[in-house]
Design a protein around this motif. Structure first.
Motif, PDB file in Angstrom:
ATOM      1  N   ALA A 198       0.831  -1.205   0.000  1.00  0.00           N
ATOM      2  CA  ALA A 198       0.000   0.000   0.000  1.00  0.00           C
ATOM      3  C   ALA A 198       0.864   1.253   0.000  1.00  0.00           C
ATOM      4  CB  ALA A 198      -0.918  -0.006   1.218  1.00  0.00           C
ATOM      5  N   LEU A 228       2.141   1.671  -3.441  1.00  0.00           N
ATOM      6  CA  LEU A 228       1.094   2.158  -4.337  1.00  0.00           C
ATOM      7  C   LEU A 228       0.806   3.632  -4.096  1.00  0.00           C
ATOM      8  CD1 LEU A 228      -1.422  -0.825  -4.275  1.00  0.00           C
ATOM      9  CD2 LEU A 228      -0.072  -0.054  -6.228  1.00  0.00           C
ATOM     10  N   LEU A 229       0.885   4.067  -2.841  1.00  0.00           N
ATOM     11  CA  LEU A 229       0.673   5.479  -2.555  1.00  0.00           C
ATOM     12  C   LEU A 229       1.763   6.320  -3.211  1.00  0.00           C
ATOM     13  CD1 LEU A 229      -0.785   7.765  -1.150  1.00  0.00           C
ATOM     14  CD2 LEU A 229       0.515   7.267   0.918  1.00  0.00           C
ATOM     15  N   THR A 268      -1.711   4.023   5.240  1.00  0.00           N
ATOM     16  CA  THR A 268      -2.794   3.598   4.349  1.00  0.00           C
ATOM     17  C   THR A 268      -3.993   4.529   4.461  1.00  0.00           C
ATOM     18  OG1 THR A 268      -3.745   2.093   5.986  1.00  0.00           O
ATOM     19  CG2 THR A 268      -2.049   1.205   4.561  1.00  0.00           C
ATOM     20  N   TYR A 286      -6.722   3.983 -10.730  1.00  0.00           N
ATOM     21  CA  TYR A 286      -5.570   3.714  -9.868  1.00  0.00           C
ATOM     22  C   TYR A 286      -6.047   3.535  -8.424  1.00  0.00           C
ATOM     23  CZ  TYR A 286      -0.827   3.903  -8.063  1.00  0.00           C
ATOM     24  OH  TYR A 286       0.360   3.581  -7.454  1.00  0.00           O
ATOM     25  N   TYR A 325      -5.543   0.623  -5.318  1.00  0.00           N
ATOM     26  CA  TYR A 325      -5.052   0.966  -3.980  1.00  0.00           C
ATOM     27  C   TYR A 325      -6.046   0.525  -2.909  1.00  0.00           C
ATOM     28  CZ  TYR A 325      -3.266   3.759  -0.120  1.00  0.00           C
ATOM     29  OH  TYR A 325      -2.780   4.154   1.096  1.00  0.00           O
ATOM     30  N   THR A 344      -5.535  -1.932   0.332  1.00  0.00           N
ATOM     31  CA  THR A 344      -5.557  -1.363   1.685  1.00  0.00           C
ATOM     32  C   THR A 344      -6.789  -1.773   2.475  1.00  0.00           C
ATOM     33  OG1 THR A 344      -6.593   0.682   0.884  1.00  0.00           O
ATOM     34  CG2 THR A 344      -4.196   0.623   0.974  1.00  0.00           C
TER      35      THR A 344
END
Length: 546
Positions: free
Chosen positions: A10, A13-14, A170, A234, A238, A242
């Motif tokens: 996560a 991805l952030l 997250t 996107y 995510y 999460t």
């Protein structure tokens, strides 16, 4: 995939979200530089490409990187200091000490059916600051101390679980993504509204000059809408990662609550909270705010505190218990941050029972943890209610119900009052009875609001519609005559709608008396006798509102 691994994914991805936004901007800059370098001369098309690139890059920079993020935690509610509320603070201290986590620097009383711990953070949650605990007043009103202990142990249990080391990250990413997407959609909506306004203005000018209007499309919102859709795709990835992490964290926090407060209290609290939320919504809509439009509110401390009356009613209590037993069996979606309560309760009840932390788990009402609870609830009203509340008149519950429904009855009677005054008559039930006895029912009915179907009816159908209109109008005047000086009264009930209590046997006689007064051959004597016996035979005229 382990929860801790998912949390690390996560974070990646952030970072990827910001890299995606940066790549869009950098890519546009690179494209324009290459365009200039590779071109041997200036083209007018280059200006269009530059403008298009700027139109795409600007909202990305403005929304993703430059817009200030909203704070994730709430700062509403009433601060409960340690000096004023030692009982509650002592309970929280014992729970955090047993959990092995840092306690809150502040406790707030909030009006929601919720409890949560928020934390000031920096660097997307990697640097942690002071913690704040919020406790909903409905939880204190509706839970036992043992059940509240389990709720607090659950909330602080999040911070005891090692899988939560990256939990703040997250949550911060969730907030950042939603904020960016929402802002882009909002900008797109404004863009579309602006285009629609331009088209409308242009068409107005065209019509003024005798030309036909254009059937132009304002579009979907421009480049902001396109960017919002890109970032939404996107975000789905995510959220899928999460939310799975957060669901596992909920189960872990539940196990921690069981260890500290006991299995039965934890399961009972989870069953009770959805029912409390339903009861709170029903109570605020049907009781606390019922007199708002009439300029009335319950006594100070009762706007939120009056929920205790509803919860104490045996019939309501039985309904809420049934709701707690019949939990919905929904399957969680990939983007749900919490598992369904039925699954959480089942997991808790499958655990062995534990005695819990010594000194916790009392079966007393949780509200007893507060000192001066009624005063605190009154202070909470002052903070949370709209400014207009200060101008409302505060009355006790029986008067609130009666005066609210009396105001409603006056509103219901306005059409017939206007009809009577329009015919030169006074606004009283006696005046209408005189008119009916004189055969003027059709004149009154013609001035009353009616449906399109009744307006078109003829013959017998028209007479039936007219009789129904007259009966309803006469009943509203009769009720107003009986209740204006409290010969009859609406009585409060916490288990069913308020009932109009008429004097003597008037309730049994009233339907037949109304039917007789609006019959084809009107007989007004039964209703006149009923009003006279109730002492309402000389009611003053009621003015019709304009």
């Amino acid at each position: 995939m382990r929860t801790s691994t998912r949390a690390l994914v996560a974070v990646a991805l952030l970072a990827g979200f910001y890299l995606l936004a940066a790549a869009i901007v950098v890519g546009l800059v690179w494209l324009n530089v290459e365009l200039v370098v590779e071109s041997d001369r200036f083209h007018s098309a280059m200006v269009k490409i530059w403008l298009l690139s700027a139109a795409i890059a600007y909202p990305v920079l403005r929304v993703v990187f430059l817009t200030r993020r909203p704070r994730s935690e709430h700062r509403n509610g009433l601060v409960l200091t340690r000096a004023e509320q030692p009982g509650l603070w002592d309970r929280v201290d014992r729970i955090t000490a047993a959990t092995g986590v840092r306690g809150p620097s502040e406790i707030r009383l909030v009006p929601d059916v919720n409890a949560y711990v928020s934390e000031d953070t920096a660097l997307l949650g990697l640097v942690r600051g002071p913690r704040r605990l919020a406790i909903g007043a409905p939880l204190l009103l509706g839970l036992s101390e043992a059940e509240l202990d389990s709720v607090l142990a659950h909330e602080f249990g999040h911070y005891a679980n090692n899988d939560l080391r990256l939990g703040a990250v997250t949550v911060a990413g969730h907030t950042a993504l939603l904020h960016s997407i929402t802002t882009l959609h909002r900008r797109a909506d404004r863009h579309r509204a602006g285009k629609a306004a331009e088209i409308a203005e242009d068409n107005a000018h065209r019509l003024a000059r005798g030309r036909s209007a254009r059937d132009a499309d304002p579009g979907d919102g421009g480049v902001e809408r396109v960017l919002a859709k890109v970032f939404t795709q996107y975000a789905k990835l995510y959220f899928r990662v999460t939310e799975s992490v957060r669901r596992r964290q909920e189960f872990a926090a539940d196990r921690h609550a069981v260890a500290l407060a006991g299995r039965d209290a934890t399961a009972a609290a989870l069953r009770r909270i959805p029912a409390l939320a339903a009861a709170q919504g029903f109570y605020l809509d049907r009781y606390a705010t019922m007199g708002w439009s009439a300029g009335l509110l319950p006594m100070p401390g009762q706007f939120y505190g009056g929920l205790a009356h509803l919860l104490a009613d045996p019939e309501r209590r039985e309904e809420l218990t049934a709701m707690g037993l019949d939990l919905p069996d929904d399957e969680p979606g990939p983007y749900d941050s919490h598992p369904p309560i039925r699954q959480r309760v089942a997991a808790i009840e499958a655990l062995p029972d534990t005695p819990g932390l010594p000194g916790l788990g009392a079966d007393r009402p949780a509200l007893g943890l507060l000192s001066g609870a009624e005063r605190l609830l009154a202070d909470l009203e002052t903070l949370e209610l709209a400014p207009e509340a200060a101008a409302k008149r505060r009355v006790d519950w029986p008067d609130l119900v009666h005066e609210t429904l009396l105001a409603h009855a006056r509103g219901q009677a306005q059409p017939v009052l206007r009809a009577l005054t329009g015919l030169g008559l006074t606004g009283t039930v006696e005046a209408m009875l005189d008119a009916l006895a004189a055969g003027r029912g059709a004149e009154i009915a013609a001035r009353l609001p009616q449906s399109a179907e009744s307006a078109k009816a003829t013959g017998r159908a028209a007479r039936e519609f007219r009789r129904g209109l007259l009966r309803e109008a006469l009943e509203s005047l009769t009720v107003l005559a009986l209740t204006s000086d409290r010969r009859a009264r609406w009585e409060l009930s916490w288990s069913r709608p308020a009932a109009l209590v008429l004097p003597g046997d008037a309730a049994e006689r009233l339907p037949a008396a109304l039917d007789a007064a609006v019959a084809a051959e009107p007989d007004t004597a039964p209703l006149r006798a009923l009003l006279a016996e109730a002492g309402a035979g000389a009611a003053a005229p009621v003015p019709a509102s304009s």
